[in-house]
Design a protein around this motif. Structure first.
Motif, PDB file in Angstrom:
ATOM      1  N   PHE A 302     -14.330  -7.310  -3.604  1.00  0.00           N
ATOM      2  CA  PHE A 302     -12.888  -7.089  -3.693  1.00  0.00           C
ATOM      3  C   PHE A 302     -12.317  -6.983  -2.287  1.00  0.00           C
ATOM      4  O   PHE A 302     -12.915  -6.373  -1.398  1.00  0.00           O
ATOM      5  N   GLU A 303     -11.150  -7.564  -2.087  1.00  0.00           N
ATOM      6  CA  GLU A 303     -10.573  -7.638  -0.750  1.00  0.00           C
ATOM      7  C   GLU A 303     -10.104  -6.286  -0.224  1.00  0.00           C
ATOM      8  O   GLU A 303     -10.094  -6.053   0.990  1.00  0.00           O
ATOM      9  N   SER A 304      -9.702  -5.413  -1.123  1.00  0.00           N
ATOM     10  CA  SER A 304      -9.120  -4.138  -0.708  1.00  0.00           C
ATOM     11  C   SER A 304      -9.133  -3.178  -1.888  1.00  0.00           C
ATOM     12  O   SER A 304      -9.448  -3.565  -3.021  1.00  0.00           O
ATOM     13  N   SER A 305      -8.756  -1.935  -1.622  1.00  0.00           N
ATOM     14  CA  SER A 305      -8.663  -0.971  -2.715  1.00  0.00           C
ATOM     15  C   SER A 305      -7.578  -1.372  -3.708  1.00  0.00           C
ATOM     16  O   SER A 305      -7.741  -1.203  -4.925  1.00  0.00           O
ATOM     17  N   CYS A 309      -8.163  -2.046  -7.666  1.00  0.00           N
ATOM     18  CA  CYS A 309      -7.458  -1.250  -8.681  1.00  0.00           C
ATOM     19  C   CYS A 309      -6.515  -2.102  -9.516  1.00  0.00           C
ATOM     20  O   CYS A 309      -6.361  -1.879 -10.722  1.00  0.00           O
ATOM     21  N   ARG A 310      -5.893  -3.104  -8.878  1.00  0.00           N
ATOM     22  CA  ARG A 310      -5.018  -3.990  -9.638  1.00  0.00           C
ATOM     23  C   ARG A 310      -5.827  -4.843 -10.619  1.00  0.00           C
ATOM     24  O   ARG A 310      -5.407  -5.066 -11.757  1.00  0.00           O
ATOM     25  N   THR A 311      -6.982  -5.304 -10.193  1.00  0.00           N
ATOM     26  CA  THR A 311      -7.850  -6.080 -11.081  1.00  0.00           C
ATOM     27  C   THR A 311      -8.265  -5.247 -12.285  1.00  0.00           C
ATOM     28  O   THR A 311      -8.219  -5.708 -13.438  1.00  0.00           O
ATOM     29  N   VAL A 312      -8.659  -4.000 -12.035  1.00  0.00           N
ATOM     30  CA  VAL A 312      -9.130  -3.124 -13.106  1.00  0.00           C
ATOM     31  C   VAL A 312      -8.025  -2.847 -14.121  1.00  0.00           C
ATOM     32  O   VAL A 312      -8.242  -2.914 -15.332  1.00  0.00           O
ATOM     33  N   LEU A 325      -3.264   4.051  -0.506  1.00  0.00           N
ATOM     34  CA  LEU A 325      -2.158   4.997  -0.644  1.00  0.00           C
ATOM     35  C   LEU A 325      -2.444   6.317   0.066  1.00  0.00           C
ATOM     36  O   LEU A 325      -1.534   7.113   0.294  1.00  0.00           O
ATOM     37  N   PHE A 326      -3.710   6.530   0.421  1.00  0.00           N
ATOM     38  CA  PHE A 326      -4.119   7.730   1.155  1.00  0.00           C
ATOM     39  C   PHE A 326      -4.581   7.399   2.572  1.00  0.00           C
ATOM     40  O   PHE A 326      -5.144   8.250   3.263  1.00  0.00           O
ATOM     41  N   GLY A 327      -4.373   6.137   2.987  1.00  0.00           N
ATOM     42  CA  GLY A 327      -4.745   5.742   4.338  1.00  0.00           C
ATOM     43  C   GLY A 327      -6.166   5.280   4.510  1.00  0.00           C
ATOM     44  O   GLY A 327      -6.636   5.103   5.649  1.00  0.00           O
ATOM     45  N   HIS A 328      -6.906   5.054   3.393  1.00  0.00           N
ATOM     46  CA  HIS A 328      -8.303   4.620   3.468  1.00  0.00           C
ATOM     47  C   HIS A 328      -8.511   3.493   2.469  1.00  0.00           C
ATOM     48  O   HIS A 328      -8.798   3.738   1.291  1.00  0.00           O
ATOM     49  N   ASP A 329      -8.397   2.259   2.958  1.00  0.00           N
ATOM     50  CA  ASP A 329      -8.379   1.098   2.073  1.00  0.00           C
ATOM     51  C   ASP A 329      -9.756   0.731   1.543  1.00  0.00           C
ATOM     52  O   ASP A 329      -9.869  -0.114   0.659  1.00  0.00           O
ATOM     53  N   ASP A 330     -10.821   1.367   2.041  1.00  0.00           N
ATOM     54  CA  ASP A 330     -12.158   1.070   1.539  1.00  0.00           C
ATOM     55  C   ASP A 330     -12.619   2.082   0.486  1.00  0.00           C
ATOM     56  O   ASP A 330     -13.790   2.112   0.110  1.00  0.00           O
ATOM     57  N   TYR A 331     -11.680   2.891  -0.002  1.00  0.00           N
ATOM     58  CA  TYR A 331     -11.980   3.861  -1.060  1.00  0.00           C
ATOM     59  C   TYR A 331     -10.940   3.729  -2.179  1.00  0.00           C
ATOM     60  O   TYR A 331      -9.858   3.188  -1.977  1.00  0.00           O
TER      61      TYR A 331
END
Length: 361
Positions: A302-305, A309-312, A325-331
């Protein structure tokens, strides 16, 4: 005054209504209203508007504070909002130091009233560098802000760390404001910050640990001058707390409290183990959280968080919260306070999205 859009709430607004399962909710599952007496009598304002004096005194005892050092509010959100209104822009300064990642309101609101310096927790253990907080504090700092246990990571900073934060703030005549909304989900909760001394402020509600989000009932506890200023601002917001909220809150924090909290802690512990096993099966990782939020690494493919999340949600109807949304795109943030059967079903749907993406690569 300008304020940033609340990213998480906008994400929920886009997807929550039509989704099948909410795995991004940050509190324990809601209790049924039938467990409480719901008749508060005449439907007027709470008088006095800062809350019932005897109930405020009972809450104050938990913090070694008087009734005059407690203000009842419409949830933790209002308690925090009124705190920032009271603290920033006056003689104490208009600067806040905020420990991040955290709930966006804890930095966007003070940023709208003044200036904010953020100090980021250090992944993957999400440790707090107290020296970095000390360096960020200036003579214009009015408040240091921490959320403990932390949202979104579930990190529970120990008593020694919080004491060091308190001392660092107090040395500059600044307050330490701790959002403690998840505190009572811990098996061995730390003493609340408002009990630490003159410069300690605690905010909380019955939303997350008690499973009573719909009450919209919380409180701010701390120095009387702050409480009086917050009450003054409250006259221009909600005037009084919810009458229904106060009525049920008295019951929930009375003789039923032990039963409610034990039940909710058991559910949180059971669900935490289920999520931990699921994380291991998918070769993901997290910091073992306190509370019902976890910050999990985004699966490969997946390219990003947000992509994940959008895929799911679009493929499987399950809402998660992107770490971006919390500043950490790998979580991504997962909430596991919902009923166990619903959690297990939601995780199976997320697994399907992960497997399907892996097979399509």
């Amino acid at each position: 005054m300008d304020i940033a859009p609340f990213g998480l709430e906008r994400w929920f607004a886009e997807y929550e209504h039509d989704a099948e399962i909410m795995l991004a909710e940050s509190g324990i599952r809601s209790l049924d209203a039938s467990r409480f007496d719901l008749d508060p009598g005449e439907l007027g304002y709470v008088i006095p508007t800062n809350g019932d004096p005897e109930f405020r005194a009972r809450v104050g005892e938990r913090y070694d504070r008087s009734a005059e050092e407690v203000l009842f509010t419409c949830g933790t959100q209002e308690a925090n909002f009124l705190s920032f209104l009271s603290l920033l822009g006056g003689d104490g300064g208009d600067h806040a130091v905020v420990v991040t990642p955290t709930y966006q309101a804890l930095y966007s609101v003070p940023e709208a009233f003044g200036s904010v310096t953020t100090v980021d927790l250090e992944p993957p253990q999400w440790t707090l560098d107290v020296d970095a907080v000390r360096e960020a504090i200036t003579d214009d700092t009015a408040v240091v802000v921490v959320n403990n246990p932390n949202n979104p990571t579930g990190r529970y900073h120990g008593e020694e760390v919080i004491q060091q934060l308190y001392d660092a703030a107090a040395a500059h005549d600044a307050y330490l404001l701790c959002d403690e909304v998840y505190r009572l989900l811990a098996e061995d909760p730390l003493p609340p910050v408002a009990s630490m001394g003159e410069y300690g402020l605690s905010t909380t509600s019955l939303t997350k640990a008690y499973g009573l989000a719909g009450l919209r009932f919380g409180w701010l506890v701390g120095d009387r001058s702050v409480i009086e200023a917050a009450w003054n601002w409250k006259d221009y917001t909600t005037i009084s707390p919810s009458l229904f909220g106060q009525h049920v809150a008295k019951q929930a924090t009375g003789r039923r409290e032990t039963e409610i909290l034990e039940e909710n802690r058991e559910l949180a512990a059971e669900n935490r183990e289920i999520v931990a096993d699921w994380i291991d099966r998918h070769d993901l990782s997290w910091y073992d959280p306190v509370g019902v939020n976890g910050f999990v690494t985004v699966p490969d493919g997946f390219e990003s968080s947000t992509d994940f999340c959008r895929t799911v949600v679009e493929q499987e109807g399950v809402v998660l919260a992107p770490g971006d949304l919390f500043g950490h795109d790998d979580y991504f943030r997962i909430g596991f306070g919902l009923p166990t059967s619903e959690l297990e079903r939601g995780l199976s749907y997320v697994s399907k999205a992960i497997v399907n993406r892996g097979e399509s690569r």
